[in-house]
Design a protein around this motif. Structure first.
Motif, mmCIF file in Angstrom:
data_model
loop_
_atom_site.group_PDB
_atom_site.id
_atom_site.type_symbol
_atom_site.label_atom_id
_atom_site.label_comp_id
_atom_site.label_asym_id
_atom_site.label_seq_id
_atom_site.Cartn_x
_atom_site.Cartn_y
_atom_site.Cartn_z
ATOM 1 N N LEU A 42 35.107 7.805 61.177
ATOM 2 C CA LEU A 42 35.192 6.483 61.759
ATOM 3 C C LEU A 42 36.815 6.042 61.562
ATOM 4 N N MET A 43 37.153 6.395 60.178
ATOM 5 C CA MET A 43 38.547 5.983 60.002
ATOM 6 C C MET A 43 39.758 6.840 60.468
ATOM 7 N N VAL A 44 39.391 8.032 60.758
ATOM 8 C CA VAL A 44 40.245 8.848 61.446
ATOM 9 C C VAL A 44 40.532 8.485 63.055
ATOM 10 N N LEU A 45 39.168 8.329 63.536
ATOM 11 C CA LEU A 45 39.331 7.815 64.928
ATOM 12 C C LEU A 45 39.869 6.196 65.109
ATOM 13 N N GLY A 46 39.651 5.613 64.164
ATOM 14 C CA GLY A 46 39.851 4.252 64.430
ATOM 15 C C GLY A 46 41.144 3.907 63.677
ATOM 16 N N ASN A 47 42.165 4.697 63.450
ATOM 17 C CA ASN A 47 43.479 4.490 62.910
ATOM 18 C C ASN A 47 44.231 3.689 64.021
ATOM 19 N N ALA A 48 45.125 3.011 63.362
ATOM 20 C CA ALA A 48 45.852 2.382 64.277
ATOM 21 C C ALA A 48 47.508 2.209 63.726
ATOM 22 N N HIS A 49 48.114 3.007 64.513
ATOM 23 C CA HIS A 49 49.587 3.066 63.809
ATOM 24 C C HIS A 49 50.700 2.872 65.115
ATOM 25 N N THR A 50 51.748 2.053 65.119
ATOM 26 C CA THR A 50 52.543 1.724 66.005
ATOM 27 C C THR A 50 53.829 1.323 65.303
ATOM 28 N N ARG A 70 56.833 -1.103 65.827
ATOM 29 C CA ARG A 70 57.272 -2.224 66.541
ATOM 30 C C ARG A 70 58.637 -2.345 67.287
ATOM 31 N N ALA A 71 59.244 -3.087 68.029
ATOM 32 C CA ALA A 71 60.380 -3.494 68.617
ATOM 33 C C ALA A 71 61.705 -3.068 67.779
ATOM 34 N N ASP A 72 61.445 -3.978 66.591
ATOM 35 C CA ASP A 72 62.232 -3.705 65.357
ATOM 36 C C ASP A 72 62.401 -2.664 64.528
ATOM 37 N N GLY A 73 61.678 -1.547 64.973
ATOM 38 C CA GLY A 73 61.450 -0.251 64.382
ATOM 39 C C GLY A 73 60.792 -0.087 63.099
ATOM 40 N N VAL A 74 59.957 -1.098 62.656
ATOM 41 C CA VAL A 74 59.045 -1.488 61.495
ATOM 42 C C VAL A 74 57.706 -0.689 62.211
ATOM 43 N N CYS A 75 57.175 0.248 61.062
ATOM 44 C CA CYS A 75 55.866 0.888 61.285
ATOM 45 C C CYS A 75 54.908 0.088 60.708
ATOM 46 N N VAL A 76 53.810 -0.313 61.615
ATOM 47 C CA VAL A 76 52.653 -0.846 61.320
ATOM 48 C C VAL A 76 51.522 0.025 61.402
ATOM 49 N N ILE A 77 50.720 0.169 60.212
ATOM 50 C CA ILE A 77 49.578 1.075 60.202
ATOM 51 C C ILE A 77 48.243 0.127 59.765
ATOM 52 N N GLY A 78 47.121 0.625 60.301
ATOM 53 C CA GLY A 78 45.830 -0.152 59.945
ATOM 54 C C GLY A 78 44.663 0.441 60.483
ATOM 55 N N LEU A 79 43.376 -0.060 60.431
ATOM 56 C CA LEU A 79 42.272 0.493 60.838
ATOM 57 C C LEU A 79 41.857 -0.687 61.981
ATOM 58 N N LYS A 80 41.190 -0.007 62.915
ATOM 59 C CA LYS A 80 40.470 -0.790 64.125
ATOM 60 C C LYS A 80 39.232 -1.531 63.567
ATOM 61 N N ALA A 81 38.776 -2.429 64.197
ATOM 62 C CA ALA A 81 37.655 -3.257 63.833
ATOM 63 C C ALA A 81 36.419 -2.323 63.524
ATOM 64 N N PHE A 82 36.198 -1.409 64.491
ATOM 65 C CA PHE A 82 35.172 -0.469 64.710
ATOM 66 C C PHE A 82 35.154 0.495 63.378
ATOM 67 N N ALA A 83 36.269 0.437 62.825
ATOM 68 C CA ALA A 83 36.514 1.434 61.568
ATOM 69 C C ALA A 83 36.180 0.518 60.219
ATOM 70 N N THR A 84 36.969 -0.454 60.260
ATOM 71 C CA THR A 84 36.788 -1.453 59.077
ATOM 72 C C THR A 84 35.673 -2.126 58.709
ATOM 73 N N ILE A 85 35.039 -2.588 59.758
ATOM 74 C CA ILE A 85 33.796 -3.282 59.450
ATOM 75 C C ILE A 85 32.745 -2.346 58.759
ATOM 76 N N PRO A 86 32.612 -1.196 59.269
ATOM 77 C CA PRO A 86 31.483 -0.096 58.817
ATOM 78 C C PRO A 86 32.079 0.229 57.472
ATOM 79 N N LEU A 87 33.484 0.474 57.204
ATOM 80 C CA LEU A 87 33.910 0.731 55.950
ATOM 81 C C LEU A 87 33.342 -0.271 54.790
ATOM 82 N N ILE A 88 33.626 -1.462 55.125
ATOM 83 C CA ILE A 88 33.524 -2.703 53.932
ATOM 84 C C ILE A 88 31.986 -2.911 53.994
ATOM 85 N N ALA A 89 31.236 -2.621 55.005
ATOM 86 C CA ALA A 89 29.750 -2.734 54.631
ATOM 87 C C ALA A 89 29.083 -1.565 53.811
#
Length: 209
Positions: free
Chosen positions: A145-153, A155-174
């Motif tokens: 789920l973490m692999v499928l739900g990873n989020a990375h982009t 931004r316009a100012d060149g900063v890399c933003v990474i994280g996990l989508k909700a469908f991966a974060t919620i099961p992980l915490i639970a």
């Protein structure tokens, strides 16, 4: 008068310096912990228990992660590059998942020791150990789920933003919360059931805290 871009550049530069300092301190502290944990002789390696092996591997995994992230952020740079930004999120997922599996394996070992009273019973023949191992298998699904739900982009100012989508974060915490409660309950259960607690089990429990 300084422009907004110059102000943002100075802010990011300051954060990069702070991040680099934290990474250097982290590598130093983990190196110190590893040096204290690594066996110094063949006899110590030969008698290295599975629980201590898990602790050693967790420290090694953490050291590699901090060192590798330092190379990415301070050396290569994760901004303005989709490749390094993608590498950053996957490295976070990989090292995090490995460390959590090792930590839960360590806790399962402690549960096994308490339930067997420190006797040299086979792990694979012990029901409680097999139960812990079965529950731990669920982490592989969380990893997917973490692999499928990873989020990375970037931004316009060149900063890399990474994280996990909700469908991966919620099961992980639970799952993490549930597994922690389960292993803690399994560890404490023999101490609750036996009244009074045998001196041997009390000694084993104290050594595993």
């Amino acid at each position: 008068m300084a422009s907004d871009s110059d102000s943002d550049s100075g802010e990011y530069h300051g954060l990069q310096i702070l991040t680099t300092c934290i990474e250097l301190i982290g590598v130093s502290l983990l190196s110190f912990c590893l040096a204290r944990r690594v066996p110094t002789g063949w006899r110590q390696w030969k008698h290295l228990t599975w629980g201590r092996t898990c602790v050693l591997l967790v420290l090694l995994d953490s050291w590699i992660f901090v060192f590798f992230s330092g190379i990415l952020t301070a050396g290569i740079g994760i901004s303005w590059s989709h490749t390094t930004c993608t590498l950053a999120i996957y490295s976070c997922i990989s090292f995090y998942a490995v460390s959590k599996i090792l930590i839960y394996a360590f806790l399962s070992e402690k549960v096994y020791i308490v339930w067997t009273g420190g006797n040299q019973a086979s792990r694979h023949k012990t029901k409680v150990y097999r139960l812990c191992a079965f529950v731990l298998l669920g982490y592989f699904a969380i990893g997917i789920l973490m692999v499928l739900g990873n989020a990375h982009t970037i931004r316009a100012d060149g900063v890399c933003v990474i994280g996990l989508k909700a469908f991966a974060t919620i099961p992980l915490i639970a799952y993490d919360l549930s597994l922690n409660i389960f292993l803690t309950a399994m560890f404490m259960c023999p101490l609750w059931i036996l009244h009074p607690i045998s001196p041997r089990l009390r000694s084993v429990a104290k050594r595993t805290l």
